[in-house]
Design an enzyme around this catalytic site. Sequence first.
Site, PDB file in Angstrom:
ATOM      1  N   ALA A  61       0.853  -1.195   0.000  1.00 42.85           N
ATOM      2  CA  ALA A  61       0.000   0.000   0.000  1.00 42.85           C
ATOM      3  C   ALA A  61       0.886   1.240   0.000  1.00 42.85           C
ATOM      4  CB  ALA A  61      -0.879  -0.010   1.239  1.00 42.85           C
ATOM      5  N   GLY A 100       0.523  -5.179   0.854  1.00 41.01           N
ATOM      6  CA  GLY A 100      -0.507  -5.285  -0.185  1.00 41.01           C
ATOM      7  C   GLY A 100       0.020  -5.953  -1.445  1.00 41.01           C
ATOM      8  N   GLU A 103      -0.327  -9.505  -0.762  1.00 45.85           N
ATOM      9  CA  GLU A 103      -1.764  -9.832  -0.726  1.00 45.85           C
ATOM     10  C   GLU A 103      -2.333  -9.916  -2.142  1.00 45.85           C
ATOM     11  OE1 GLU A 103      -2.471  -6.616   2.160  1.00 45.85           O
ATOM     12  OE2 GLU A 103      -3.632  -8.087   3.271  1.00 45.85           O
TER      13      GLU A 103
HETATM   14  N1  COA Z   1       4.530   3.472   0.212  1.00 44.25           N
HETATM   15  C1  COA Z   1       5.051   4.677  -0.102  1.00 44.25           C
HETATM   16  N2  COA Z   1       6.348   4.898  -0.261  1.00 44.25           N
HETATM   17  C2  COA Z   1       7.176   3.842  -0.127  1.00 44.25           C
HETATM   18  C3  COA Z   1       6.708   2.556   0.174  1.00 44.25           C
HETATM   19  C4  COA Z   1       5.316   2.386   0.333  1.00 44.25           C
HETATM   20  N3  COA Z   1       4.783   1.201   0.616  1.00 44.25           N
HETATM   21  N4  COA Z   1       7.759   1.726   0.234  1.00 44.25           N
HETATM   22  C5  COA Z   1       8.845   2.460  -0.014  1.00 44.25           C
HETATM   23  N5  COA Z   1       8.490   3.744  -0.238  1.00 44.25           N
HETATM   24  C6  COA Z   1       9.374   4.864  -0.586  1.00 44.25           C
HETATM   25  C7  COA Z   1      10.325   5.198   0.551  1.00 44.25           C
HETATM   26  O1  COA Z   1       9.755   6.121   1.434  1.00 44.25           O
HETATM   27  C8  COA Z   1      11.503   5.772  -0.196  1.00 44.25           C
HETATM   28  O2  COA Z   1      11.185   7.111  -0.519  1.00 44.25           O
HETATM   29  P1  COA Z   1      12.328   8.237  -0.531  1.00 44.25           P
HETATM   30  O3  COA Z   1      13.300   7.800  -1.567  1.00 44.25           O
HETATM   31  O4  COA Z   1      11.565   9.477  -0.843  1.00 44.25           O
HETATM   32  O5  COA Z   1      12.917   8.235   0.848  1.00 44.25           O
HETATM   33  C9  COA Z   1      11.523   4.989  -1.503  1.00 44.25           C
HETATM   34  O6  COA Z   1      10.218   4.429  -1.631  1.00 44.25           O
HETATM   35  C10 COA Z   1      12.534   3.862  -1.533  1.00 44.25           C
HETATM   36  O7  COA Z   1      12.375   3.082  -0.367  1.00 44.25           O
HETATM   37  P2  COA Z   1      13.618   2.478   0.409  1.00 44.25           P
HETATM   38  O8  COA Z   1      13.083   1.786   1.594  1.00 44.25           O
HETATM   39  O9  COA Z   1      14.632   3.537   0.608  1.00 44.25           O
HETATM   40  O10 COA Z   1      14.166   1.459  -0.677  1.00 44.25           O
HETATM   41  P3  COA Z   1      14.769   0.010  -0.508  1.00 44.25           P
HETATM   42  O11 COA Z   1      15.080  -0.441  -1.869  1.00 44.25           O
HETATM   43  O12 COA Z   1      15.839   0.046   0.529  1.00 44.25           O
HETATM   44  O13 COA Z   1      13.582  -0.884   0.097  1.00 44.25           O
HETATM   45  C11 COA Z   1      11.375  -1.833   0.272  1.00 44.25           C
HETATM   46  C12 COA Z   1      12.454  -1.195  -0.674  1.00 44.25           C
HETATM   47  C13 COA Z   1      10.118  -2.036  -0.561  1.00 44.25           C
HETATM   48  C14 COA Z   1      11.900  -3.168   0.799  1.00 44.25           C
HETATM   49  C15 COA Z   1      11.115  -0.882   1.470  1.00 44.25           C
HETATM   50  O14 COA Z   1      10.894   0.422   0.954  1.00 44.25           O
HETATM   51  C16 COA Z   1       9.951  -1.241   2.329  1.00 44.25           C
HETATM   52  O15 COA Z   1      10.084  -2.065   3.195  1.00 44.25           O
HETATM   53  N6  COA Z   1       8.799  -0.577   2.101  1.00 44.25           N
HETATM   54  C17 COA Z   1       7.630  -0.708   2.931  1.00 44.25           C
HETATM   55  C18 COA Z   1       6.918  -1.983   2.655  1.00 44.25           C
HETATM   56  C19 COA Z   1       5.680  -2.056   3.534  1.00 44.25           C
HETATM   57  O16 COA Z   1       5.728  -1.968   4.731  1.00 44.25           O
HETATM   58  N7  COA Z   1       4.543  -2.236   2.869  1.00 44.25           N
HETATM   59  C20 COA Z   1       3.296  -2.349   3.555  1.00 44.25           C
HETATM   60  C21 COA Z   1       2.578  -1.070   3.513  1.00 44.25           C
HETATM   61  S1  COA Z   1       1.123  -1.162   4.519  1.00 44.25           S
END
Ligand code: COA
Length: 716
Positions: A61, A100, A103
């Site tokens: 999400a 998500g 999911e």
């Molecule tokens: N929604 C909105 N923005 C998100 C996001 C999400 N679900 N997941 C990552 N981003 C954004 C981060 O804020 C970051 O933004 P920035 O560059 O402006 O700081 C950018 O995407 C890159 O994320 P980052 O975590 O730095 O990259 P990464 O390659 O190290 O890791 C993920 C990628 C997907 C593993 C990690 O971002 C993550 O764990 N995201 C959240 C996943 C999550 O909890 N999803 C459930 C949502 S309810």
Amino acid sequence: MAQYTLVSGAVGLITLQNPPVNALSAAVRQGIVDTVERALSVPKVKSVVICGQNGVFCGGADIKEFGTNMSGPPLVPMIHAIEAANKPVVAAIEGSALGGGLELALGCHYRIAHSKARLGLPEVTLGLLPAAGGTQRLPRLIGIPAALDLITTGRHVTAAEALQLGIVDQVTDHNTVDAAVKFALSVVGRSLDARRISTYPCPRLSDLDALFEGVMQKVRQSARGAIAPVACVQAVRAAATLPYTLGMEREKALMATLFTSGQAHALQYCFFAQRAVGRWSMPSGARWDTSKPRPIHKVAVIGLGTMGRGITVALAKTGLSVVAVETQEQQLMEAKQAISGMLERGAKRRGVAPALDGISYSRKIQAVADVDLVIEAVFEDMALKTKVFQQLSAVCKPGTFLCTNTSALDVDHLASQTRNPELMVGMHFFAPAHVMKLLEVVYGPRSSPQAVATAMQLGKKMGKVSVAVGNCRGFVGNRMLKPYIEQAFFLLEEGATPELVDGVLEEFGFAMGVFRMSDLSGLDVGWRVRKGDGLAEPSGQSARIRQGRRYSPLGDLLCEQGRFGQKTGQGWYQYGKPGSRVAMSDPWLHSFLREYRARNGLVARRIDHQEVLERCLYALINEGFRILEDGIAAGPEDIDVIYVFGYGWPSHRGGPMFYAGMVGLAKVLERLEHYHHAHPDVPYLQPCSLLRRLVASGSPPVHSWREVIKKLHSQL
Ligand code: COA
Ligand code: ADP
């Protein structure tokens, strides 16, 4: 957005497009709904593949949408429509399928993952639960115990583990989308009845009640007051005991409670704060995006005590060449063994080979001549460190970055001992350094932006959350700890016990109360610092006033008795034997406190939980405001990340500065004024001017504080 293309003449390929992680924003959800509808309605399309652009399936999400009025199609019916489709839908998972994203994949009929992909339901870490059917489908697919583990911890699994658990059907080392398209063609025309997870019965377990009771107890204990893990267990229990549709209703109701909770806001703030600290700036105006780090290939660690060993392990794990220097032969031998042991145990857990070959050991500082960066971790002694830096300056090749792991000494003074002070920064690790995620990168007035950028990048490579901070006594974390510990001592003088104070702080959510934490780190550490500051010896008429302010000698008195904490088996608690970790109440300590109070004419009073919490936390927070005022930390996020990752502050309370905002800055100010009035001899309780200024400007939300601070600095 989502792009639709027809491939191999019969497969509708849907590509999620929302850089950088293809989060499920309203536009992406709309795109999926539209493209799925199109694929299902075109007769020549026989099957569908869903993938994400740029090698990432989907990061879940869109967290940025959470605080806004959410529009666009909701996830649950969208995923139901995919699952109900009469053409096979295959998820091609590269990079991440999280929240998500997973999911969505669970709504597909088949899942194919690249071997490097990571999957998980991390919602719990954001104060939420997987509310697009995740809590109902995952247990049906992989069983209740495995689903409980993934959903309550939020941990990511590798593709190999996902295959073993049954989350994915196939893992490939090749092009995942090609493999998924091939697979999608191979299943055309097959019945999908057995592929719709929501129709599966939840695997039966004999003693469901006992299982859930046990898990709930464990989860409550480790959650430290966080509500999301508890709701996750309740949602999975619904999957185990209710039909799917009722389980979905329960999932929705639990999510509604979590979604608007302060804890979810705090945890989402932490998520963005953790990323914001990478965009560091210095008072000089130097910034992360204009300062280029230098590539680092070979690093030296000087001094192989507890810290040096942990740092060596963390460096070796990144694959860098490490030269580890220790002058004492016996210590060097022990360190070699300890480092190899740590690397071997870690590698075994991760199923990889230990990185032993990358480390060379030496007793001579000359061995560091060709390294790119040095991290010094010798005894915390200015004269010794001065000598070491003078030697390093002479031995190292030109341009070598010199870093100190000091937790208390003046980084700028040490820099002045070197030929090139601009190459010097502090790299303050936290024990155990191969485990703790926090790194304070300390810049002095002469540190170059490139030195800061290089240390920040090295920290990132080591898997640390690195925060750039200015140079002052204790930097950020330990500087704020001082008034916090001081209040805890004063509370003992006034009638509290270590059990009371720790109990209140642990109830708040701290991993460990202040006294238990001091026993763990060793009471002698602070004693040595206080002695160095000329505080540990009484000088005037009263033992409780030193250098013109209230002072509690309680910690010094314990040390004089040889009570250094866990390592000596006695400190604020007793431990059975030296080195034991189980803290037990100590009657000796209680009578010692009674005698101390009697000797000093102090009358014990009943102290309530609120006073303990307010005095300890608000003193710490007040110092946080001073740190912002002084420009030592660039913003409240930096302080909060330091406290969550380095000091056991409960992440569901966001960090001390976020917490102050939640409580209300006016209230924090009023309580500090109240306590300062009651204890005028305690300067740490005097509200700092930034706090007053923020309250005067209407207590703006935490993300606007930087503006107020900027204005304050421009007026100075
Ligand atoms: N929604 C909105 N923005 C998100 C996001 C999400 N679900 N997941 C990552 N981003 C954004 C981060 O804020 C970051 O933004 P920035 O560059 O402006 O700081 C950018 O995407 C890159 O994320 P980052 O975590 O730095 O990259 P990464 O390659 O190290 O890791 C993920 C990628 C997907 C593993 C990690 O971002 C993550 O764990 N995201 C959240 C996943 C999550 O909890 N999803 C459930 C949502 S309810
Ligand atoms: P901690 O990492 O817990 O702070 P110590 O302070 O005990 O651990 O460890 C410091 C280590 O540094 C000791 O092993 C000591 O022998 C070593 N040491 C001290 N001086 C030097 C030096 N000049 N060069 C290399 N190692 C040194």
